[in-house]
Every structure is written in C-alpha cells, then in structure tokens.
Scaffold this motif. Structure first.
Motif, PDB file in Angstrom:
ATOM      1  N   ASP A 125       5.305   1.502   2.008  1.00 36.34           N
ATOM      2  CA  ASP A 125       5.497   2.787   2.678  1.00 36.34           C
ATOM      3  C   ASP A 125       5.381   2.652   4.190  1.00 36.34           C
ATOM      4  OD1 ASP A 125       5.802   4.009   0.255  1.00 36.34           O
ATOM      5  OD2 ASP A 125       4.057   5.319   0.430  1.00 36.34           O
ATOM      6  N   LEU A 126       6.273   3.332   4.883  1.00 33.78           N
ATOM      7  CA  LEU A 126       6.136   3.491   6.326  1.00 33.78           C
ATOM      8  C   LEU A 126       4.999   4.455   6.637  1.00 33.78           C
ATOM      9  CD1 LEU A 126       9.904   3.820   7.211  1.00 33.78           C
ATOM     10  CD2 LEU A 126       8.377   2.149   8.262  1.00 33.78           C
ATOM     11  N   GLU A 127       4.461   4.335   7.839  1.00 40.98           N
ATOM     12  CA  GLU A 127       3.382   5.229   8.240  1.00 40.98           C
ATOM     13  C   GLU A 127       3.825   6.684   8.253  1.00 40.98           C
ATOM     14  OE1 GLU A 127       2.386   3.348  11.918  1.00 40.98           O
ATOM     15  OE2 GLU A 127       0.939   1.975  11.000  1.00 40.98           O
ATOM     16  N   GLU A 128       5.124   6.926   8.492  1.00 45.87           N
ATOM     17  CA  GLU A 128       5.635   8.293   8.546  1.00 45.87           C
ATOM     18  C   GLU A 128       6.440   8.672   7.302  1.00 45.87           C
ATOM     19  OE1 GLU A 128       4.607  10.181  10.983  1.00 45.87           O
ATOM     20  OE2 GLU A 128       3.572   8.447  11.829  1.00 45.87           O
ATOM     21  N   GLU A 129       6.313   7.908   6.229  1.00 43.35           N
ATOM     22  CA  GLU A 129       7.149   8.109   5.046  1.00 43.35           C
ATOM     23  C   GLU A 129       6.679   9.289   4.196  1.00 43.35           C
ATOM     24  OE1 GLU A 129       8.504   5.230   1.384  1.00 43.35           O
ATOM     25  OE2 GLU A 129       8.683   4.551   3.470  1.00 43.35           O
ATOM     26  N   SER A 130       7.636   9.918   3.529  1.00 44.14           N
ATOM     27  CA  SER A 130       7.329  11.015   2.615  1.00 44.14           C
ATOM     28  C   SER A 130       6.550  10.505   1.406  1.00 44.14           C
ATOM     29  CB  SER A 130       8.630  11.679   2.142  1.00 44.14           C
ATOM     30  OG  SER A 130       8.369  12.604   1.106  1.00 44.14           O
TER      31      SER A 130
ATOM     32  N   LYS B  28       0.836  -1.207   0.000  1.00 41.20           N
ATOM     33  CA  LYS B  28       0.000   0.000   0.000  1.00 41.20           C
ATOM     34  C   LYS B  28       0.868   1.253   0.000  1.00 41.20           C
ATOM     35  CE  LYS B  28      -3.648   2.348   2.626  1.00 41.20           C
ATOM     36  NZ  LYS B  28      -4.418   2.695   1.422  1.00 41.20           N
ATOM     37  N   ILE B  29       0.467   2.221  -0.801  1.00 37.22           N
ATOM     38  CA  ILE B  29       1.147   3.504  -0.866  1.00 37.22           C
ATOM     39  C   ILE B  29       0.416   4.496   0.043  1.00 37.22           C
ATOM     40  CG2 ILE B  29       1.677   5.452  -2.407  1.00 37.22           C
ATOM     41  CD1 ILE B  29       3.476   3.049  -2.814  1.00 37.22           C
ATOM     42  N   LYS B  30       1.165   5.221   0.812  1.00 40.16           N
ATOM     43  CA  LYS B  30       0.565   6.195   1.727  1.00 40.16           C
ATOM     44  C   LYS B  30      -0.315   7.175   0.957  1.00 40.16           C
ATOM     45  CE  LYS B  30       1.937   9.494   5.318  1.00 40.16           C
ATOM     46  NZ  LYS B  30       3.095  10.129   5.990  1.00 40.16           N
ATOM     47  N   GLU B  31      -1.547   7.299   1.408  1.00 39.98           N
ATOM     48  CA  GLU B  31      -2.565   8.162   0.793  1.00 39.98           C
ATOM     49  C   GLU B  31      -2.847   7.788  -0.664  1.00 39.98           C
ATOM     50  OE1 GLU B  31      -2.011  12.351   1.474  1.00 39.98           O
ATOM     51  OE2 GLU B  31      -1.166  12.030   3.479  1.00 39.98           O
ATOM     52  N   ASP B  32      -2.388   6.604  -1.091  1.00 38.69           N
ATOM     53  CA  ASP B  32      -2.630   6.087  -2.450  1.00 38.69           C
ATOM     54  C   ASP B  32      -2.104   7.020  -3.535  1.00 38.69           C
ATOM     55  OD1 ASP B  32      -4.052   3.805  -1.440  1.00 38.69           O
ATOM     56  OD2 ASP B  32      -5.772   5.121  -1.100  1.00 38.69           O
ATOM     57  N   LYS B  33      -0.995   7.677  -3.230  1.00 45.34           N
ATOM     58  CA  LYS B  33      -0.422   8.579  -4.224  1.00 45.34           C
ATOM     59  C   LYS B  33       1.064   8.792  -3.947  1.00 45.34           C
ATOM     60  CE  LYS B  33      -1.739  12.692  -1.559  1.00 45.34           C
ATOM     61  NZ  LYS B  33      -2.653  13.859  -1.481  1.00 45.34           N
ATOM     62  N   VAL B  34       1.772   9.188  -4.994  1.00 44.02           N
ATOM     63  CA  VAL B  34       3.148   9.655  -4.847  1.00 44.02           C
ATOM     64  C   VAL B  34       3.219  11.077  -5.381  1.00 44.02           C
ATOM     65  CG1 VAL B  34       4.172   7.354  -4.981  1.00 44.02           C
ATOM     66  CG2 VAL B  34       3.849   8.685  -7.082  1.00 44.02           C
ATOM     67  N   ILE B  35       4.236  11.780  -4.952  1.00 47.12           N
ATOM     68  CA  ILE B  35       4.461  13.153  -5.414  1.00 47.12           C
ATOM     69  C   ILE B  35       5.829  13.227  -6.079  1.00 47.12           C
ATOM     70  CG2 ILE B  35       4.849  15.537  -4.652  1.00 47.12           C
ATOM     71  CD1 ILE B  35       2.777  15.085  -2.467  1.00 47.12           C
ATOM     72  N   TYR B  36       5.863  13.897  -7.226  1.00 45.07           N
ATOM     73  CA  TYR B  36       7.139  14.152  -7.907  1.00 45.07           C
ATOM     74  C   TYR B  36       7.109  15.571  -8.453  1.00 45.07           C
ATOM     75  CZ  TYR B  36      11.007  13.949 -11.190  1.00 45.07           C
ATOM     76  OH  TYR B  36      12.172  14.202 -11.867  1.00 45.07           O
ATOM     77  N   ASP B  37       8.118  16.339  -8.112  1.00 45.19           N
ATOM     78  CA  ASP B  37       8.224  17.724  -8.578  1.00 45.19           C
ATOM     79  C   ASP B  37       6.945  18.511  -8.290  1.00 45.19           C
ATOM     80  OD1 ASP B  37       9.666  19.830  -9.685  1.00 45.19           O
ATOM     81  OD2 ASP B  37       9.008  19.382 -11.732  1.00 45.19           O
ATOM     82  N   GLY B  38       6.374  18.239  -7.120  1.00 49.10           N
ATOM     83  CA  GLY B  38       5.195  18.981  -6.671  1.00 49.10           C
ATOM     84  C   GLY B  38       3.868  18.509  -7.222  1.00 49.10           C
TER      85      GLY B  38
END
Length: 291
Positions: free
Chosen positions: A259-264, A55-65
C-alpha cells in the motif's frame, strides 16, 4: 510437518505451515540453495504472499463499507489450515479455501493453491486462485524466497551480484517509516545489467522495482557465470531484500505492490491489484533454475 518432493537432481522440502519452502538441495553434492532459518535474523524462508503484499495501511481493507483485518503479506503466511496433497514423487500442492476465519480477513469466497513441481534442475511454484464468489475478486500475490548466499572468511555478500537480462537503469521505490510504499525513488548503481550486492544495500529495507522490463534475474558470485535463475513471466514488479549483512537475498516477484501511504483502504480501489470475475480461475508461476 515437512513434506519432501524429489527427482533425479533435486530434493525440496516444504513446510505445512504457510506452504513455505524450507530446503532445495542438489542431490549429488548436497549443496543447499535456500536460506536456513535463524530466528535471531529472520523467522521465515519463503513466505507465500496472498491476497496482499507487504504492510497494509491501517492493517485493514474495506469492502462494501465493512472492515477486514489484513495481516502483513496476507493470510497464507504461517497459516496452519492449508490442506496438503502429493500428486507424485516430484509434485505436491497446498490449498486454502475460504472459511469463516478467512472471511474475517478477506471479503471473498475463494480457493488458493500453491503447487510445487521439480522438473530436472528447476523448481516450479504455481499459484492458482479461483473466485468462488458472486462478485469480482481483487487480490495481490507473489513470492518471497530467501536464496542462500553462503558467507565465510573468504566470501562476503559483496562477492555476489544480481544479474538482469539486459542493461537497465535501476530505480527502486522505497518504503517509508510507516512501512508503506513511499513516493521516494532511489537510483542504484549498476553496470551492464549487474547489480552488486553489499552489506549496506538493504540498510533502508527492500528494493522495489515497480516497473521492471524483464522476466528473470540471476543470483551468482561475481567470479562465476552461472548461479540461480529466478524466472517470473507475467509479474510486473520485483523486490529484492535481505537483513543487512545476512547470508541470503530474497528475490520476490510480485503481482501487486504494498500500500502507498496515500492509498485507499477499499480493496477494489488498489491500483496494482488483479481482479477476476466470478467463477473464474487465475494462475501464475515462479521458476527457480539451478544452473
């Protein structure tokens, strides 16, 4: 659609959708080594994990904003857009190239392929990842194959073990209620490098060995010396998982962790991901040996 490869000893069937192994059989005996899907238990047999695991935190990744919607286990699983090529009777490959659809989920231009090759009594699954972008590309990848543990009135899951090459102090990372990796550690009882399976071993979800100093494990019955060996050279992590009391166990070599619970959310800040330079190619394999 299902695709068949075979050699003198084994036959293997792979589905177009997600390039999942559906069957691996001994041609002489007909014995099946891959769990046969039962949707009431689990709807997969061997998901291919890329470019994320779990599982990805918040079901999303961020790249370059910018935000990108990333499903659990990434974008290959259940994907109907992989192209297929058969190279010989015993070798085939499935490829996904970046597209407007993938660029809504994953921010890089890429080519991902998984090749399946039968060599004697072994199935080799090779991931090849090409960075076609102009910037460094970050990703995780791994396997999730469900190996059959046939059960009957005389055979229980507790009759099976996972054998490691050397005696190890087995400490598993765990998933929290969120489905993300927690900081809680679980000590597991093992002896002489053998982890007994049981009907309750996976009651709290997967066992995740974040730092495992070996590159193969064997699934076998307690009374047997031989079974199925899964080799995973180059993979720093390993997960074991099953639905409680189900008749399979997934052996999952991972390059990268959930993802860790506290991961970026920033994909470039995920500490276990691999990063490759523009114009470069990365390859890693998982081998299943039927003893």
């Amino acid at each position: 659609m299902l695709h068949l490869i075979e050699n003198e000893k084994l036959m293997c069937t792979i589905a177009s959708d997600g390039a999942e192994i559906r069957s691996l059989k001994n041609k002489a005996t007909g014995e099946e080594y891959i769990w046969q899907i039962n949707p009431s238990v689990w709807g997969s047999s061997s998901p291919v994990l890329f470019p994320s695991i779990g599982k990805i935190k918040e079901d999303k990744v961020i790249y370059d904003g910018k935000e990108y919607a990333m499903p659990k286990h990434g974008i290959i699983r259940n994907n109907k857009s992989l192209s297929f090529q058969k190279y010989s009777a015993s070798t085939c490959a499935f490829t996904l190239e970046s597209s407007p659809e993938t660029l809504r989920q994953y921010p890089f231009q890429f080519s991902f392929s998984v090749a399946y090759t039968l060599i004697s009594n072994r199935l080799l699954m090779t991931y090849t990842i090409e960075n076609r972008d102009k910037v460094p590309m970050s990703f995780a990848c791994g396997g999730h194959t469900a190996y059959a543990c046939p059960l009957n009135d005389q055979t229980k899951l507790s009759d099976y073990v996972i054998e490691f090459p050397t005696p190890l102090q087995l400490t598993s990372s765990t998933l929290g209620a969120s489905g993300l990796l927690s900081l809680h550690q679980r000590d597991l009882a093992s002896a002489a490098g053998v982890l007994p399976l049981s009907e309750s071993l996976f009651d709290k979800d997967a066992l995740i060995f974040a730092h495992l100093d070996c590159d193969w494990v064997r699934l076998r019955k307690k009374k047997d010396k031989k079974g199925i060996i899964v080799r995973f050279k180059g993979y720093p992590h390993l997960a074991l998982w099953s639905k409680p009391s189900a008749d399979y166990v997934c052996i999952e070599p991972w390059l990268g962790l959930p993802d860790l619970e506290e991961e970026s959310l920033d994909i470039t800040q995920k500490p276990t991901y691999t990063t490759i330079a523009p114009g470069t190619t990365f390859s890693i394999a998982i081998e299943t040996e039927i003893e």
